[in-house]
Scaffold this motif. Sequence first.
Motif, PDB file in Angstrom:
ATOM      1  N   GLY A  13       0.812  -1.215   0.000  1.00 44.83           N
ATOM      2  CA  GLY A  13       0.000   0.000   0.000  1.00 44.83           C
ATOM      3  C   GLY A  13       0.840   1.257   0.000  1.00 44.83           C
ATOM      4  O   GLY A  13       0.515   2.245  -0.672  1.00 44.83           O
ATOM      5  N   LEU A  14       1.939   1.228   0.761  1.00 47.92           N
ATOM      6  CA  LEU A  14       2.871   2.357   0.754  1.00 47.92           C
ATOM      7  C   LEU A  14       3.417   2.608  -0.644  1.00 47.92           C
ATOM      8  O   LEU A  14       3.515   3.753  -1.101  1.00 47.92           O
ATOM      9  CB  LEU A  14       4.033   2.077   1.709  1.00 47.92           C
ATOM     10  CG  LEU A  14       3.910   2.521   3.158  1.00 47.92           C
ATOM     11  CD1 LEU A  14       5.120   2.032   3.944  1.00 47.92           C
ATOM     12  CD2 LEU A  14       3.800   4.024   3.260  1.00 47.92           C
ATOM     13  N   MET A  15       3.757   1.528  -1.334  1.00 51.79           N
ATOM     14  CA  MET A  15       4.313   1.676  -2.676  1.00 51.79           C
ATOM     15  C   MET A  15       3.277   2.259  -3.640  1.00 51.79           C
ATOM     16  O   MET A  15       3.617   3.046  -4.530  1.00 51.79           O
ATOM     17  CB  MET A  15       4.838   0.327  -3.174  1.00 51.79           C
ATOM     18  CG  MET A  15       6.107  -0.110  -2.449  1.00 51.79           C
ATOM     19  SD  MET A  15       6.885  -1.583  -3.122  1.00 51.79           S
ATOM     20  CE  MET A  15       5.835  -2.866  -2.450  1.00 51.79           C
ATOM     21  N   ALA A  16       1.999   1.893  -3.465  1.00 51.61           N
ATOM     22  CA  ALA A  16       0.953   2.475  -4.303  1.00 51.61           C
ATOM     23  C   ALA A  16       0.844   3.975  -4.069  1.00 51.61           C
ATOM     24  O   ALA A  16       0.742   4.769  -5.018  1.00 51.61           O
ATOM     25  CB  ALA A  16      -0.380   1.790  -4.012  1.00 51.61           C
ATOM     26  N   ALA A  17       0.877   4.391  -2.800  1.00 54.10           N
ATOM     27  CA  ALA A  17       0.822   5.820  -2.485  1.00 54.10           C
ATOM     28  C   ALA A  17       2.048   6.549  -3.029  1.00 54.10           C
ATOM     29  O   ALA A  17       1.942   7.669  -3.545  1.00 54.10           O
ATOM     30  CB  ALA A  17       0.707   6.011  -0.972  1.00 54.10           C
ATOM     31  N   LEU A 180       1.423   3.644   9.699  1.00 57.62           N
ATOM     32  CA  LEU A 180       2.167   3.812   8.455  1.00 57.62           C
ATOM     33  C   LEU A 180       1.755   5.067   7.695  1.00 57.62           C
ATOM     34  O   LEU A 180       2.335   5.388   6.660  1.00 57.62           O
ATOM     35  CB  LEU A 180       1.975   2.592   7.550  1.00 57.62           C
ATOM     36  CG  LEU A 180       2.680   1.305   7.984  1.00 57.62           C
ATOM     37  CD1 LEU A 180       2.291   0.153   7.063  1.00 57.62           C
ATOM     38  CD2 LEU A 180       4.192   1.483   7.992  1.00 57.62           C
ATOM     39  N   SER A 181       0.737   5.749   8.189  1.00 50.27           N
ATOM     40  CA  SER A 181       0.248   6.981   7.539  1.00 50.27           C
ATOM     41  C   SER A 181      -0.186   6.740   6.095  1.00 50.27           C
ATOM     42  O   SER A 181       0.096   7.537   5.208  1.00 50.27           O
ATOM     43  CB  SER A 181       1.322   8.087   7.585  1.00 50.27           C
ATOM     44  OG  SER A 181       1.601   8.454   8.908  1.00 50.27           O
ATOM     45  N   ILE A 182      -0.842   5.617   5.849  1.00 49.26           N
ATOM     46  CA  ILE A 182      -1.366   5.356   4.511  1.00 49.26           C
ATOM     47  C   ILE A 182      -2.890   5.338   4.573  1.00 49.26           C
ATOM     48  O   ILE A 182      -3.481   4.940   5.564  1.00 49.26           O
ATOM     49  CB  ILE A 182      -0.847   4.026   3.919  1.00 49.26           C
ATOM     50  CG1 ILE A 182      -0.949   2.885   4.938  1.00 49.26           C
ATOM     51  CG2 ILE A 182       0.551   4.168   3.408  1.00 49.26           C
ATOM     52  CD1 ILE A 182      -0.540   1.537   4.386  1.00 49.26           C
ATOM     53  N   GLY A 183      -3.502   5.777   3.489  1.00 45.54           N
ATOM     54  CA  GLY A 183      -4.952   5.868   3.443  1.00 45.54           C
ATOM     55  C   GLY A 183      -5.445   7.282   3.618  1.00 45.54           C
ATOM     56  O   GLY A 183      -6.572   7.603   3.264  1.00 45.54           O
ATOM     57  N   SER A 184      -4.576   8.156   4.145  1.00 46.64           N
ATOM     58  CA  SER A 184      -4.970   9.547   4.355  1.00 46.64           C
ATOM     59  C   SER A 184      -4.345  10.490   3.329  1.00 46.64           C
ATOM     60  O   SER A 184      -4.670  11.666   3.300  1.00 46.64           O
ATOM     61  CB  SER A 184      -4.558  10.006   5.757  1.00 46.64           C
ATOM     62  OG  SER A 184      -3.138  10.001   5.878  1.00 46.64           O
ATOM     63  N   LEU A 330      -9.510   5.621   6.602  1.00 45.49           N
ATOM     64  CA  LEU A 330      -8.198   5.161   6.150  1.00 45.49           C
ATOM     65  C   LEU A 330      -8.323   3.921   5.271  1.00 45.49           C
ATOM     66  O   LEU A 330      -7.626   3.789   4.254  1.00 45.49           O
ATOM     67  CB  LEU A 330      -7.297   4.863   7.349  1.00 45.49           C
ATOM     68  CG  LEU A 330      -6.805   6.052   8.162  1.00 45.49           C
ATOM     69  CD1 LEU A 330      -6.088   5.573   9.427  1.00 45.49           C
ATOM     70  CD2 LEU A 330      -5.872   6.930   7.341  1.00 45.49           C
ATOM     71  N   THR A 331      -9.205   3.014   5.662  1.00 50.35           N
ATOM     72  CA  THR A 331      -9.406   1.786   4.883  1.00 50.35           C
ATOM     73  C   THR A 331      -9.943   2.100   3.502  1.00 50.35           C
ATOM     74  O   THR A 331      -9.465   1.564   2.491  1.00 50.35           O
ATOM     75  CB  THR A 331     -10.364   0.837   5.625  1.00 50.35           C
ATOM     76  OG1 THR A 331      -9.837   0.558   6.929  1.00 50.35           O
ATOM     77  CG2 THR A 331     -10.529  -0.469   4.866  1.00 50.35           C
ATOM     78  N   LEU A 332     -10.929   2.971   3.429  1.00 47.34           N
ATOM     79  CA  LEU A 332     -11.480   3.363   2.125  1.00 47.34           C
ATOM     80  C   LEU A 332     -10.427   4.065   1.269  1.00 47.34           C
ATOM     81  O   LEU A 332     -10.331   3.829   0.053  1.00 47.34           O
ATOM     82  CB  LEU A 332     -12.683   4.283   2.319  1.00 47.34           C
ATOM     83  CG  LEU A 332     -14.012   3.635   2.712  1.00 47.34           C
ATOM     84  CD1 LEU A 332     -15.084   4.704   2.874  1.00 47.34           C
ATOM     85  CD2 LEU A 332     -14.456   2.611   1.668  1.00 47.34           C
TER      86      LEU A 332
END
Length: 432
Positions: A13-17, A180-184, A330-332
């Motif tokens: 997910g981090l790599m996608a962001a 991980l601060s992902i999703g926001s 965050l999940t969405l």
Amino acid sequence: MYLLIVLGVGVPGLMAAFVIGRRSKRNPIGAFTVLRGSRGWMLLGGLCVVTAVALLSFYSVVGGWILRYFVESFTGAYFADPSTHFAAIDYGLAAFGYQLLVLGITALIVMAGVRRGIETATKVMMPGIALLLVGLALWATQQPNASAGYEFFLSFDGAYLTNNFLSVLGAAAGQALFTLSIGSGTMITYASYIDDDRSLPFDASAIAGLNLSIGILGGLVLFPLLFSFAGGPTSGGPGALFVGIAGAFANLPAGELVGAVFFLVVLLAAITSLISMLEIPVAFLVDEFDIERRTATVALFGVITVTGAFNAFSADVFTLFADQLVDLLLTLGLTGFMFYVAWVLGPDGVEEFTNGAGVVARTLALPWRYAIGTVFPTFLLFTFYADSLLLLGYEPSATVLIALALVTAGAFVALIHWSERGVQPTNAETAD
């Protein structure tokens, strides 16, 4: 569960962001417009801004509590009765005041910019956090019941997981995305400043590894102290930090000093998190409306002062934000990022993934693309439906949740393919 989700879902997910941020060189809202020339995806960017404001609204309250306990450690104000003390100061006017102080510190750092403010501050704070935590962890090993704390922290309780699988899964997923601060959109914003020759897989793996290390190190401080001086584990959350640990310091000869050092560590960690949250809406205003960074920061300080006040004065509102709303948002958000990179950017996303990457990472590019387009977002949708239905008072079967997740994922992909027909990719540099 947390470890598995961080490594198995968080890193991809981090790599996608990172791909979205570096390829667009924009904030979350601007990124989706620049990359595809379609304003429909701006809704996902808008979700990022909303999520950032929601995060700031409740987490700044926590930051205020930490700042207060850091100050009070020097006098031992909470030593006599930590439970009663925290219950008296957790919400209300004083909590709001400390919340504003923490927000003010955060705003000043963000106002200074990415390199002069954020980068400089975190270069000082992050090593400081690590060094102080190592010192506290070494000191914790010498405490009377440290072994019981380690056993509780590190042993696996399969029976509890089996009996509470959905609630544990939702909590672990929410915590993984939060830490991980992902999703926001935080990592989209930060990745917009990453050089093109950096390896995104390496950076994502390093971030996840360091994040886990700091979290485990924190546990090696927390649980030995809880078992040595607070009679064992507490209810968790604020209770563990502001009641259990605070009570532990009251029983130490140099409790004021140890307490001050401990809460300084937590305060530095909280401020670094708040900085990353505030940078999302600030970058949006600066990039999309050409507003001066100082003006944008002051404006958002005012907005979050209002939204944060509801959390500072109401325990029910705080609980809603901290325990349910933010996790769902965050999940969405991460689900949307994954679908976007896999099915909208597609080959362009793979290309960005491989830029600067090593030989091994390049071989994983295609499997990564299809995994973030199928397996991982379906898993996230499973947790989203589980959390949502539990919040509404329902405890659905795994079969129902799997069916809902699969149908939603299939509908998402079909909708993307339908909406993207005839839309040509837009080069970010050309759009500039």
